[in-house]
Design a protein around this motif. Sequence first.
Motif: not given
Length: 362
Positions: A206-217
Amino acid sequence: MDRLLQRSLGPMEPGAVLLHAPSHAFQAPGGGEVQLARTARHLEELGLSVRPFNPWADRLERGRLLHLFGMSREGLELARVARSRGVAVALSPICWFEPSALAALAGGRLRAARDLGAWALRRAIPRLPGWRRELLGLSEAVLPNSRAEGEQLSRLFGLDRSKIRVIPNGVEPTVQGADPAPFRDRFGPGEFVLFAGRIEPRKNVLNLVRGAAREGLPLVVIGDPVPGHEPYASRCRQEGGPLVRWVPRMDADDPLLASAFAAARVFALPSWFETPGLAALEAALAGCSVVITPFGCTREYFGDLAFYARPGKLGEIAGALRRAWEAGRGRTELAERVRRRYLWATVARRTAEVYDEIAPRG
């Protein structure tokens, strides 16, 4: 895995090395199960007779030794029987006790307080009786995946250090030459961040998904939810958005998985702990930049050649993903480190040497 199953169904050869994992393990296979299967394959290539223990048909006293993968009460019961019949026991504990993970994954304050209290008591009084301490005591050799894991077992359970034989996890060399085209042909072109593993809170998807979304990756997640964690997986999907592609679990030997490692720009495993994460080793050998948790024994494997992010720090995960993305593929120094130290053939030879120590071939 199918080869392992076939061997367990055939007749037992006297003097075989008997391998055991908890009976539920292969219902949601992960790194520990891959470790067992790959170790078995390469031990056979060295000429050893190896067999998954079949409790319905096998007699322990007809085997050369019993090798347990993972610490479990089921393994403890089997180790008691083995030792009563003069059969040597080797144990690959595949474990890590991380206080931050105990608190984060407990599911409530009361459970967290209880688990942290038990950890603190064990740390203060390592000779306190318990089933894990008994299992370690029954084992002639303990084969942690790292020096750090062995030291932790000594601190928490009073494990005799003379029993420790560090046997690292490994990778197949073929990952390094995998072709990215099959994965791209099936799932589309373009670079992406890759996660491959079980979908569960410990893996911190879940935090990986959120982190990738934050960077637009763009993110590709390969894996299935662990039974009982389907709601967690659903939440991950809900928050994933259009930049996340969800791919069902692939077998460790599936060429398409190797192709995914070859196609990815970054591999990410910001779990609550890893020992050290087989998929991360494979991705490193394939040339990916690696983002990984600092908890567990990861630094012992990756040194300063990976990008570290604490699992509970979303900003750290996002930042590490961005830095790894900018670094890109072709991390030759990391790939060479893995190739030189962590091939399964090397792991098997070191394992066979331990067998010769505790149960010499007659």
